[in-house]
Design a protein around this motif. Structure first.
Motif, PDB file in Angstrom:
ATOM      1  N   LYS A   1       0.846  -1.190   0.000  1.00 28.62           N
ATOM      2  CA  LYS A   1       0.000   0.000   0.000  1.00 28.62           C
ATOM      3  C   LYS A   1       0.883   1.243   0.000  1.00 28.62           C
ATOM      4  N   LYS A   2       0.507   2.233  -0.786  1.00 24.93           N
ATOM      5  CA  LYS A   2       1.271   3.480  -0.813  1.00 24.93           C
ATOM      6  C   LYS A   2       0.835   4.369   0.352  1.00 24.93           C
ATOM      7  N   ILE A   3       1.825   4.932   1.068  1.00 21.84           N
ATOM      8  CA  ILE A   3       1.553   5.787   2.220  1.00 21.84           C
ATOM      9  C   ILE A   3       2.359   7.073   2.082  1.00 21.84           C
ATOM     10  N   ASP A   4       2.031   8.089   2.895  1.00 19.13           N
ATOM     11  CA  ASP A   4       2.797   9.332   2.823  1.00 19.13           C
ATOM     12  C   ASP A   4       4.101   9.176   3.601  1.00 19.13           C
ATOM     13  N   SER A   5       5.046  10.075   3.335  1.00 16.33           N
ATOM     14  CA  SER A   5       6.389   9.938   3.903  1.00 16.33           C
ATOM     15  C   SER A   5       6.393  10.075   5.420  1.00 16.33           C
ATOM     16  N   GLY A   6       5.499  10.904   5.971  1.00 16.57           N
ATOM     17  CA  GLY A   6       5.434  11.039   7.420  1.00 16.57           C
ATOM     18  C   GLY A   6       5.005   9.749   8.087  1.00 16.57           C
ATOM     19  N   THR A   7       3.993   9.102   7.510  1.00 13.18           N
ATOM     20  CA  THR A   7       3.517   7.823   8.044  1.00 13.18           C
ATOM     21  C   THR A   7       4.587   6.749   7.921  1.00 13.18           C
ATOM     22  N   PHE A   8       5.383   6.833   6.873  1.00 13.37           N
ATOM     23  CA  PHE A   8       6.435   5.835   6.650  1.00 13.37           C
ATOM     24  C   PHE A   8       7.366   5.733   7.855  1.00 13.37           C
ATOM     25  N   TYR A   9       7.737   6.877   8.424  1.00 13.22           N
ATOM     26  CA  TYR A   9       8.663   6.863   9.559  1.00 13.22           C
ATOM     27  C   TYR A   9       8.037   6.268  10.819  1.00 13.22           C
ATOM     28  N   THR A  10       6.717   6.225  10.882  1.00 13.78           N
ATOM     29  CA  THR A  10       6.052   5.728  12.092  1.00 13.78           C
ATOM     30  C   THR A  10       5.764   4.231  12.044  1.00 13.78           C
ATOM     31  N   ILE A  11       6.132   3.562  10.957  1.00 16.90           N
ATOM     32  CA  ILE A  11       5.906   2.111  10.871  1.00 16.90           C
ATOM     33  C   ILE A  11       6.629   1.416  12.025  1.00 16.90           C
ATOM     34  N   LYS A  12       5.905   0.587  12.753  1.00 18.36           N
ATOM     35  CA  LYS A  12       6.516  -0.159  13.851  1.00 18.36           C
ATOM     36  C   LYS A  12       7.388  -1.272  13.279  1.00 18.36           C
ATOM     37  N   THR A  13       8.666  -1.269  13.658  1.00 17.90           N
ATOM     38  CA  THR A  13       9.606  -2.237  13.095  1.00 17.90           C
ATOM     39  C   THR A  13      10.770  -2.459  14.050  1.00 17.90           C
ATOM     40  N   ASP A  14      11.423  -3.587  13.895  1.00 17.51           N
ATOM     41  CA  ASP A  14      12.640  -3.825  14.680  1.00 17.51           C
ATOM     42  C   ASP A  14      13.795  -2.989  14.139  1.00 17.51           C
ATOM     43  N   VAL A  15      13.935  -2.981  12.811  1.00 17.00           N
ATOM     44  CA  VAL A  15      15.102  -2.360  12.175  1.00 17.00           C
ATOM     45  C   VAL A  15      14.658  -1.399  11.083  1.00 17.00           C
ATOM     46  N   PHE A  16      15.258  -0.212  11.076  1.00 17.58           N
ATOM     47  CA  PHE A  16      15.032   0.783  10.028  1.00 17.58           C
ATOM     48  C   PHE A  16      16.371   1.011   9.331  1.00 17.58           C
ATOM     49  N   ILE A  17      16.473   0.600   8.064  1.00 14.97           N
ATOM     50  CA  ILE A  17      17.707   0.755   7.290  1.00 14.97           C
ATOM     51  C   ILE A  17      17.587   2.000   6.422  1.00 14.97           C
ATOM     52  N   SER A  18      18.467   2.978   6.636  1.00 14.96           N
ATOM     53  CA  SER A  18      18.475   4.190   5.821  1.00 14.96           C
ATOM     54  C   SER A  18      19.631   4.103   4.833  1.00 14.96           C
ATOM     55  N   SER A  19      19.305   3.799   3.577  1.00 12.02           N
ATOM     56  CA  SER A  19      20.346   3.552   2.574  1.00 12.02           C
ATOM     57  C   SER A  19      20.201   4.467   1.365  1.00 12.02           C
ATOM     58  N   GLY A  20      19.618   5.642   1.590  1.00  4.91           N
ATOM     59  CA  GLY A  20      19.441   6.584   0.488  1.00  4.91           C
ATOM     60  C   GLY A  20      20.599   7.555   0.388  1.00  4.91           C
ATOM     61  N   TYR A  21      20.464   8.702   1.075  1.00  4.97           N
ATOM     62  CA  TYR A  21      21.474   9.751   1.018  1.00  4.97           C
ATOM     63  C   TYR A  21      21.828  10.193   2.432  1.00  4.97           C
ATOM     64  N   GLU A  22      22.793  11.108   2.519  1.00  9.22           N
ATOM     65  CA  GLU A  22      23.194  11.608   3.822  1.00  9.22           C
ATOM     66  C   GLU A  22      22.080  12.456   4.442  1.00  9.22           C
ATOM     67  N   ASN A  23      22.039  12.445   5.771  1.00  9.97           N
ATOM     68  CA  ASN A  23      21.131  13.291   6.571  1.00  9.97           C
ATOM     69  C   ASN A  23      19.646  13.020   6.322  1.00  9.97           C
ATOM     70  N   MET A  24      19.298  11.820   5.899  1.00 11.42           N
ATOM     71  CA  MET A  24      17.884  11.510   5.685  1.00 11.42           C
ATOM     72  C   MET A  24      17.141  11.332   7.008  1.00 11.42           C
ATOM     73  N   ILE A  25      17.877  10.983   8.063  1.00 14.97           N
ATOM     74  CA  ILE A  25      17.269  10.899   9.389  1.00 14.97           C
ATOM     75  C   ILE A  25      17.678  12.155  10.151  1.00 14.97           C
ATOM     76  N   GLY A  26      16.817  13.164  10.083  1.00 14.82           N
ATOM     77  CA  GLY A  26      17.076  14.422  10.767  1.00 14.82           C
ATOM     78  C   GLY A  26      16.236  14.544  12.026  1.00 14.82           C
ATOM     79  N   ARG A  27      16.095  15.763  12.518  1.00  9.94           N
ATOM     80  CA  ARG A  27      15.382  15.992  13.773  1.00  9.94           C
ATOM     81  C   ARG A  27      13.939  15.475  13.709  1.00  9.94           C
ATOM     82  N   GLU A  28      13.214  15.850  12.659  1.00 11.83           N
ATOM     83  CA  GLU A  28      11.798  15.490  12.576  1.00 11.83           C
ATOM     84  C   GLU A  28      11.602  13.991  12.398  1.00 11.83           C
ATOM     85  N   SER A  29      12.334  13.399  11.448  1.00 12.64           N
ATOM     86  CA  SER A  29      12.151  11.970  11.190  1.00 12.64           C
ATOM     87  C   SER A  29      12.621  11.125  12.367  1.00 12.64           C
ATOM     88  N   ALA A  30      13.692  11.547  13.049  1.00 18.34           N
ATOM     89  CA  ALA A  30      14.173  10.803  14.217  1.00 18.34           C
ATOM     90  C   ALA A  30      13.131  10.811  15.333  1.00 18.34           C
TER      91      ALA A  30
END
Length: 367
Positions: free
Chosen positions: A233-262
């Motif tokens: 299912k397609k979701i918005d980017s804000g909801t994406f960060y709230t997915i309950k998970t054991d592991v979140f792999i950030s493999s895109g670009y630098e600084n993708m996990i900033g203050r808001e997303s963290a």
């Protein structure tokens, strides 16, 4: 160019800690990658080598042009000119090239072949390219395409073992679906982890029952803002960060996990599959929230491992991939031991302790 016009193209090669040879680092083609960015990457490669006990120092290079706007022949001519400019400063004993953004194994191989007969101080330039990148010519397996994905997956599994989280019960979210994200997801999926979320340039996707990566790879580019795909299912980017998970792999670009997303993340562990994926602000928030970070100098160390130790040992002893994978796994385990011990002794978060341990290793080994 192909129109017989003359264009000036900027390129550079940054070499860190030149008293510790040889060096290793990628060559990328990107219009906005600056020499300052290159200095950071070169330093980062030195840190990876240090913490993974490889004995190399780091380098980094770039050619500043938009890859999509030039023909293959134009790209070849620009690279030839670039290599000619740095010729005296590279080689098997000085600086070894690896793949990077827009420079894959095939492109490095074309450059290697075009300079196969050129020598500097009696050394063939073709030797300055990792033999693993030249697999099409040598018949060796191509280790480098999924190397960082492999190191990410090994680090994730090791983290899980230390916390009694079995891989077959582990949930994983992947941000960035290039070589690293895709290969890490594929390996973890093969080991029975459940991939519940993926974010690509085409959107963010979620399936609590698990995303089939083969179907997803074929389907996600066809998704539109209001259209789901069969596998997720397609979701918005804000909801994406709230997915309950054991592991979140950030493999895109630098600084993708900033203050808001963290602040939004609902994960037990964040993995830096890309260099500097977690910003300084993001790191502080994750530390406050007690979310573990597997730092980039461990998680994305596969490329430098296979490009240096893997290449060197495979040429000398014919070591095959499973032996090299075992060596990489053991190094990752030792590195995690070291940073967790350093973190405990100095009251630091994992990312801070990784840098401290790597710097201490450098001082111990090179003075």
């Amino acid at each position: 160019n192909d129109n017989q016009d003359i264009e000036m193209v900027k390129g550079f090669r940054i070499q860190h800690l030149i008293d510790s040879l040889p060096m290793f680092g990628g060559l990328r083609i990107h219009p906005s990658f600056s020499s300052s960015d290159g200095k950071i990457n070169a330093f980062k490669n030195t840190m990876k080598s240090s913490i993974m006990e490889l004995g190399f120092s780091g380098s980094s290079g770039a050619i500043n042009l938009d890859f999509s706007k030039y023909s293959a022949d134009e790209i070849d001519r620009v690279i030839d000119s670039y290599i000619g400019s740095v010729l005296k400063n590279v080689g098997p004993d000085n600086d070894i090239f690896g793949t990077d953004v827009n420079v894959n194994s095939a492109l490095l191989l074309r450059v290697r072949q075009s300079y196969a007969n050129r020598t500097v101080a009696g050394k063939n330039l073709s030797e300055c390219f990792s033999a693993t990148d030249a697999s099409a010519k040598t018949g060796q397996e191509n280790f480098t395409k999924d190397a960082n994905g492999l190191s990410v997956s090994l680090a994730v599994e090791e983290w899980g073992r230390r916390r009694n989280i079995d891989i077959d019960s582990m949930t994983v979210v992947i941000q960035g679906f290039g070589n690293t994200g895709y290969s890490a997801g594929k390996i973890l999926k093969e080991h029975k982890a459940t991939i519940v979320g993926i974010q690509t340039n085409f959107g963010s996707f979620y399936n609590p029952y698990g995303i089939d990566l083969n179907d997803f790879e074929k389907q996600h580019r066809a998704a539109t803002a209001d259209k789901n795909i069969e596998s997720a299912k397609k979701i918005d980017s804000g909801t994406f960060y709230t997915i309950k998970t054991d592991v979140f792999i950030s493999s895109g670009y630098e600084n993708m996990i900033g203050r808001e997303s963290a602040s939004l993340l609902n994960a037990k562990c964040v993995v830096e599959g890309a260099d500097n994926a977690v910003s300084e602000d993001g790191e502080n928030i994750l530390k406050e929230r007690g979310i573990y970070i597997i730092p980039d100098i461990i998680a994305s160390s596969g490329g430098i491992f296979f490009g240096t130790a893997g290449n060197r040992t495979s040429k000398k002893t014919g070591r095959c991939r499973d032996i090299l994978e075992k060596s990489l796994s053991e190094r990752i385990s030792r590195a995690l031991d070291s940073i967790e011990r350093t973190a405990h002794e100095n009251n630091l978060h994992s990312k801070e302790s990784a840098v401290l341990f790597a710097v201490r290793n450098l001082i111990k080994n090179f003075g």
